[in-house]
Write a protein that holds these residues in place. Structure first.
Motif, PDB file in Angstrom:
ATOM      1  N   LEU A  19       0.818  -1.220   0.000  1.00 42.62           N
ATOM      2  CA  LEU A  19       0.000   0.000   0.000  1.00 42.62           C
ATOM      3  C   LEU A  19       0.851   1.269   0.000  1.00 42.62           C
ATOM      4  O   LEU A  19       0.543   2.246   0.677  1.00 42.62           O
ATOM      5  N   CYS A  20       1.919   1.228  -0.739  1.00 44.98           N
ATOM      6  CA  CYS A  20       2.786   2.393  -0.862  1.00 44.98           C
ATOM      7  C   CYS A  20       2.343   3.167  -2.097  1.00 44.98           C
ATOM      8  O   CYS A  20       2.785   2.891  -3.218  1.00 44.98           O
ATOM      9  N   ARG A  21       1.477   4.118  -1.929  1.00 46.49           N
ATOM     10  CA  ARG A  21       0.893   4.830  -3.064  1.00 46.49           C
ATOM     11  C   ARG A  21       1.930   5.610  -3.877  1.00 46.49           C
ATOM     12  O   ARG A  21       1.894   5.592  -5.105  1.00 46.49           O
ATOM     13  N   ALA A  22       2.838   6.281  -3.243  1.00 48.07           N
ATOM     14  CA  ALA A  22       3.828   7.073  -3.975  1.00 48.07           C
ATOM     15  C   ALA A  22       4.714   6.164  -4.826  1.00 48.07           C
ATOM     16  O   ALA A  22       4.993   6.454  -5.991  1.00 48.07           O
ATOM     17  N   SER A  23       5.138   5.074  -4.244  1.00 49.27           N
ATOM     18  CA  SER A  23       5.970   4.130  -4.979  1.00 49.27           C
ATOM     19  C   SER A  23       5.185   3.485  -6.120  1.00 49.27           C
ATOM     20  O   SER A  23       5.724   3.268  -7.207  1.00 49.27           O
ATOM     21  N   MET A  24       3.914   3.200  -5.864  1.00 51.82           N
ATOM     22  CA  MET A  24       3.083   2.608  -6.911  1.00 51.82           C
ATOM     23  C   MET A  24       2.897   3.577  -8.066  1.00 51.82           C
ATOM     24  O   MET A  24       2.953   3.182  -9.230  1.00 51.82           O
ATOM     25  N   LYS A  25       2.677   4.844  -7.737  1.00 54.34           N
ATOM     26  CA  LYS A  25       2.487   5.844  -8.794  1.00 54.34           C
ATOM     27  C   LYS A  25       3.738   5.938  -9.661  1.00 54.34           C
ATOM     28  O   LYS A  25       3.660   5.979 -10.888  1.00 54.34           O
ATOM     29  N   LYS A  26       4.911   5.939  -9.025  1.00 56.47           N
ATOM     30  CA  LYS A  26       6.175   5.999  -9.757  1.00 56.47           C
ATOM     31  C   LYS A  26       6.349   4.738 -10.609  1.00 56.47           C
ATOM     32  O   LYS A  26       6.741   4.811 -11.784  1.00 56.47           O
ATOM     33  N   ALA A  27       6.045   3.587 -10.046  1.00 56.71           N
ATOM     34  CA  ALA A  27       6.200   2.331 -10.768  1.00 56.71           C
ATOM     35  C   ALA A  27       5.240   2.272 -11.954  1.00 56.71           C
ATOM     36  O   ALA A  27       5.607   1.813 -13.043  1.00 56.71           O
ATOM     37  N   TYR A  28       4.008   2.745 -11.767  1.00 56.33           N
ATOM     38  CA  TYR A  28       3.050   2.756 -12.880  1.00 56.33           C
ATOM     39  C   TYR A  28       3.498   3.698 -13.986  1.00 56.33           C
ATOM     40  O   TYR A  28       3.319   3.407 -15.164  1.00 56.33           O
ATOM     41  N   SER A  29       4.078   4.820 -13.620  1.00 53.99           N
ATOM     42  CA  SER A  29       4.556   5.735 -14.666  1.00 53.99           C
ATOM     43  C   SER A  29       5.726   5.113 -15.427  1.00 53.99           C
ATOM     44  O   SER A  29       5.840   5.268 -16.642  1.00 53.99           O
ATOM     45  N   GLN A  30       6.592   4.390 -14.727  1.00 52.16           N
ATOM     46  CA  GLN A  30       7.689   3.692 -15.400  1.00 52.16           C
ATOM     47  C   GLN A  30       7.144   2.586 -16.312  1.00 52.16           C
ATOM     48  O   GLN A  30       7.632   2.400 -17.433  1.00 52.16           O
ATOM     49  N   LEU A  31       6.132   1.877 -15.845  1.00 58.82           N
ATOM     50  CA  LEU A  31       5.514   0.831 -16.647  1.00 58.82           C
ATOM     51  C   LEU A  31       4.843   1.429 -17.877  1.00 58.82           C
ATOM     52  O   LEU A  31       4.949   0.893 -18.984  1.00 58.82           O
ATOM     53  N   TYR A  32       4.189   2.564 -17.712  1.00 60.25           N
ATOM     54  CA  TYR A  32       3.553   3.253 -18.833  1.00 60.25           C
ATOM     55  C   TYR A  32       4.600   3.673 -19.857  1.00 60.25           C
ATOM     56  O   TYR A  32       4.396   3.504 -21.064  1.00 60.25           O
ATOM     57  N   GLU A  33       5.721   4.198 -19.400  1.00 57.54           N
ATOM     58  CA  GLU A  33       6.797   4.632 -20.300  1.00 57.54           C
ATOM     59  C   GLU A  33       7.387   3.434 -21.044  1.00 57.54           C
ATOM     60  O   GLU A  33       7.639   3.505 -22.252  1.00 57.54           O
ATOM     61  N   LEU A  34       7.602   2.344 -20.345  1.00 55.79           N
ATOM     62  CA  LEU A  34       8.128   1.131 -20.985  1.00 55.79           C
ATOM     63  C   LEU A  34       7.143   0.612 -22.033  1.00 55.79           C
ATOM     64  O   LEU A  34       7.542   0.227 -23.134  1.00 55.79           O
ATOM     65  N   ASN A  35       5.870   0.651 -21.717  1.00 59.60           N
ATOM     66  CA  ASN A  35       4.849   0.217 -22.659  1.00 59.60           C
ATOM     67  C   ASN A  35       4.864   1.098 -23.904  1.00 59.60           C
ATOM     68  O   ASN A  35       4.754   0.599 -25.032  1.00 59.60           O
TER      69      ASN A  35
END
Length: 103
Positions: A19-35
């Motif tokens: 439940l680390c929202r800040a880390s999740m947001k960063k990880a999702y943005s990295q995943l979006y960029e990789l996609n």
């Protein structure tokens, strides 16, 4: 790049449990960029493939026209010479085979 993708997905799941929202947001943005990078690479490869197919159709039509100008054994020789030139990536031989029928 699929390894990176799997790592991101695994990391996503772990962060979701934490439940680390800040880390999740960063990880999702990295995943979006990789996609986005993967999609861009696919589009480039797809465009190159379509361009190659178009060029091959043009070459094939030229070979067919050159073969139709001849009858019998010379026709087969033109097709064989063109195939050999295409296989060896020799443009000069291909042009010579189309123009004169000789290998």
């Amino acid at each position: 790049q699929f390894v990176r993708f799997d790592q991101f997905v695994t990391r996503q799941r772990f962060l979701l449990y934490c439940l680390c929202r800040a880390s999740m947001k960063k990880a999702y943005s990295q995943l979006y960029e990789l996609n986005r990078e993967l999609i861009m690479g696919y589009r480039i490869r797809s465009n190159n493939h379509m361009e190659l197919l178009d060029c091959l159709k043009i070459v094939n039509q030229a070979v067919q026209k050159a073969a139709k100008l001849r009858v019998g054994k010379p026709k087969a020789q033109v097709v064989a010479a063109c195939r050999a030139a295409i296989k060896s990536s020799d443009v000069d031989s291909l042009l010579r085979a189309i123009k004169t029928g000789a290998a």
